[in-house]
Design an enzyme around this catalytic site. Structure first.
Site, PDB file in Angstrom:
ATOM      1  N   HIS A   1      23.433  57.080 -13.236  1.00  0.00           N
ATOM      2  CA  HIS A   1      24.415  56.066 -13.651  1.00  0.00           C
ATOM      3  C   HIS A   1      23.960  55.250 -14.859  1.00  0.00           C
ATOM      4  O   HIS A   1      24.453  54.146 -15.080  1.00  0.00           O
ATOM      5  CB  HIS A   1      24.751  55.149 -12.452  1.00  0.00           C
TER       6      HIS A   1
ATOM      7  N   CYS B   1      32.310  54.493 -31.246  1.00  0.00           N
ATOM      8  CA  CYS B   1      31.619  55.618 -31.909  1.00  0.00           C
ATOM      9  C   CYS B   1      30.413  56.106 -31.112  1.00  0.00           C
ATOM     10  O   CYS B   1      29.825  57.131 -31.454  1.00  0.00           O
ATOM     11  CB  CYS B   1      31.202  55.240 -33.330  1.00  0.00           C
TER      12      CYS B   1
ATOM     13  N   CYS C   1      29.869  46.602 -33.128  1.00  0.00           N
ATOM     14  CA  CYS C   1      29.003  47.703 -33.582  1.00  0.00           C
ATOM     15  C   CYS C   1      28.850  47.619 -35.106  1.00  0.00           C
ATOM     16  O   CYS C   1      29.862  47.562 -35.818  1.00  0.00           O
ATOM     17  CB  CYS C   1      29.644  49.026 -33.191  1.00  0.00           C
TER      18      CYS C   1
ATOM     19  N   GLY D   1      18.805  54.272   0.936  1.00  0.00           N
ATOM     20  CA  GLY D   1      19.475  53.053   0.473  1.00  0.00           C
ATOM     21  C   GLY D   1      20.768  53.273  -0.284  1.00  0.00           C
ATOM     22  O   GLY D   1      21.042  52.561  -1.252  1.00  0.00           O
TER      23      GLY D   1
HETATM   24  P1  OAD Z   1      25.789  50.381  -2.078  1.00  0.00           P
HETATM   25  O1  OAD Z   1      25.787  48.928  -2.343  1.00  0.00           O
HETATM   26  O2  OAD Z   1      27.095  51.063  -1.900  1.00  0.00           O
HETATM   27  O3  OAD Z   1      24.975  50.687  -0.754  1.00  0.00           O
HETATM   28  C1  OAD Z   1      23.701  50.165  -0.560  1.00  0.00           C
HETATM   29  C2  OAD Z   1      23.179  50.724   0.740  1.00  0.00           C
HETATM   30  O4  OAD Z   1      21.855  50.261   0.898  1.00  0.00           O
HETATM   31  C3  OAD Z   1      23.962  50.267   1.980  1.00  0.00           C
HETATM   32  O5  OAD Z   1      24.299  51.405   2.764  1.00  0.00           O
HETATM   33  C4  OAD Z   1      22.977  49.371   2.722  1.00  0.00           C
HETATM   34  O6  OAD Z   1      23.078  49.487   4.137  1.00  0.00           O
HETATM   35  C5  OAD Z   1      21.646  49.929   2.263  1.00  0.00           C
HETATM   36  N1  OAD Z   1      20.526  48.991   2.299  1.00  0.00           N
HETATM   37  C6  OAD Z   1      20.547  47.635   2.209  1.00  0.00           C
HETATM   38  N2  OAD Z   1      19.302  47.125   2.261  1.00  0.00           N
HETATM   39  C7  OAD Z   1      18.462  48.198   2.393  1.00  0.00           C
HETATM   40  C8  OAD Z   1      17.046  48.339   2.489  1.00  0.00           C
HETATM   41  N3  OAD Z   1      16.227  47.298   2.458  1.00  0.00           N
HETATM   42  N4  OAD Z   1      16.540  49.573   2.612  1.00  0.00           N
HETATM   43  C9  OAD Z   1      17.344  50.673   2.636  1.00  0.00           C
HETATM   44  N5  OAD Z   1      18.693  50.587   2.548  1.00  0.00           N
HETATM   45  C10 OAD Z   1      19.242  49.379   2.418  1.00  0.00           C
HETATM   46  O7  OAD Z   1      24.933  51.045  -3.229  1.00  0.00           O
HETATM   47  P2  OAD Z   1      24.946  52.534  -3.755  1.00  0.00           P
HETATM   48  O8  OAD Z   1      25.133  53.505  -2.639  1.00  0.00           O
HETATM   49  O9  OAD Z   1      23.781  52.677  -4.628  1.00  0.00           O
HETATM   50  O10 OAD Z   1      27.915  52.914  -9.284  1.00  0.00           O
HETATM   51  O11 OAD Z   1      26.247  52.533  -4.640  1.00  0.00           O
HETATM   52  C11 OAD Z   1      26.548  53.689  -5.350  1.00  0.00           C
HETATM   53  C12 OAD Z   1      27.168  53.341  -6.642  1.00  0.00           C
HETATM   54  O12 OAD Z   1      28.319  52.534  -6.439  1.00  0.00           O
HETATM   55  C13 OAD Z   1      26.329  52.492  -7.578  1.00  0.00           C
HETATM   56  O13 OAD Z   1      25.402  53.225  -8.337  1.00  0.00           O
HETATM   57  C14 OAD Z   1      27.343  51.895  -8.454  1.00  0.00           C
HETATM   58  C15 OAD Z   1      28.264  51.471  -7.380  1.00  0.00           C
HETATM   59  O14 OAD Z   1      29.330  50.764  -7.528  1.00  0.00           O
HETATM   60  C16 OAD Z   1      28.260  52.637 -10.539  1.00  0.00           C
HETATM   61  O15 OAD Z   1      28.063  51.556 -11.052  1.00  0.00           O
HETATM   62  C17 OAD Z   1      28.904  53.792 -11.220  1.00  0.00           C
END
Ligand code: OAD
Length: 256
Positions: A122, A133, A152, A192
């Site tokens: 990402h 551009c 830009c 996570g």
């Molecule tokens: P999320 O915020 O959707 O999920 C975070 C996960 O981490 C949840 O399932 C929590 O239960 C878990 N969590 C919280 N604390 C934790 C800990 N200490 N150890 C392990 N797990 C823990 O984040 P992502 O799955 O990364 O995309 O989200 C995916 C994408 O959605 C992101 O990269 C972003 C977003 O909106 C873009 O910006 C394109």
């Protein structure tokens, strides 16, 4: 056998491991996850509304300021025990006879700070480019007091953060590596992530369909139904134990 020992055992017998991290791996460093409720000025907005091309085109200054706020929030954050355990594992993997590919959805640089080689799906919050551009614009990514939009120098278009927004394609090179790693791994380790944002969330089922076992590290397990071993703990608590236990087993296996 407890779940950590079971997972360590599975990993010790794996030749190729694909690791996918999400925002949860950085939570213990103090970076809020995406599904956490936003705070302050931004609390009535969902990340999806701001992190999109439509969001930026509708309110460019507002979205730019949101990123500057996010950059301020994470600028002093440091890797936690989970990032460090993964970096240590990667650095000894070749000696232990394993190939470990680390893929992340995170736009922070905590894996890199910990010393990992990471393939970022990402993008990175610490880079900018022109929305029109595409020219890179590196000057102000760490000038966090710049609240006004930047034009830009090449074409006058708005400068935007080099992160992947909702509705945009993923960068080709890291995605190719991610698909190869998911297809070829013996174990897929999901850490996570809520596993709801595609295409990254599809990697785990790709791995499973190619025969991999799946381990999930998440204190609030996701809705994935294909997980073989669930480690319902915080990443920073369980990963150091998991890596230590797996390394000991691997060394034992190697020494005959
Ligand atoms: P999320 O915020 O959707 O999920 C975070 C996960 O981490 C949840 O399932 C929590 O239960 C878990 N969590 C919280 N604390 C934790 C800990 N200490 N150890 C392990 N797990 C823990 O984040 P992502 O799955 O990364 O995309 O989200 C995916 C994408 O959605 C992101 O990269 C972003 C977003 O909106 C873009 O910006 C394109």
């Amino acid at each position: 056998m407890n779940a950590v020992t079971q997972a360590a055992n599975l990993l010790a017998h794996a030749k190729q491991v694909c690791i996918l991290t999400g925002a949860g791996v950085s939570a213990e460093s103090g970076i809020p996850t995406f599904r956490d409720k936003q705070t302050g000025l931004w609390e009535s907005y969902r990340a999806e509304e701001l992190a999109s091309i439509d969001g930026f085109l509708a309110q460019p200054r507002f979205v730019w300021q949101w990123y500057q706020w996010r950059r301020n929030l994470i600028k002093d954050k440091r890797p936690n025990a989970a990032h460090r355990a993964l970096a240590q594992w990667q650095s000894s993997a070749a000696t232990l006879g394993q190939r470990v590919t680390l893929i992340s959805q995170n736009v922070d640089d905590l894996h890199e700070q910990a010393g990992s080689t990471v393939h970022k799906l990402h993008g990175s919050i610490w880079h900018n480019h022109c929305i029109d551009c595409g020219a890179p614009y590196e000057k102000n990514a760490r000038q966090l007091d710049v609240q006004a939009l930047i034009a830009c120098p090449a074409c006058g278009g708005y400068v935007r953060p080099s992160v992947v927004w909702f509705g945009e394609g993923l960068p080709a090179q890291p995605w190719r590596i991610a698909e190869q790693a998911a297809t070829g791994c013996d174990v897929f380790l999901s850490i996570g992530t809520s596993s709801v944002v595609y295409p990254a969330a599809g990697l785990v089922s790709l791995a499973k369909s190619c025969g991999a076992k799946v381990i999930e590290v998440n204190p609030n397990p996701s809705d994935l139904t294909i997980v073989d071993i669930q480690l319902a703990y915080k990443a920073g608590e369980v990963l150091p134990k998991l890596v230590t236990e797996m390394t000991k087993l691997l060394e034992k296996l190697k020494s005959g």
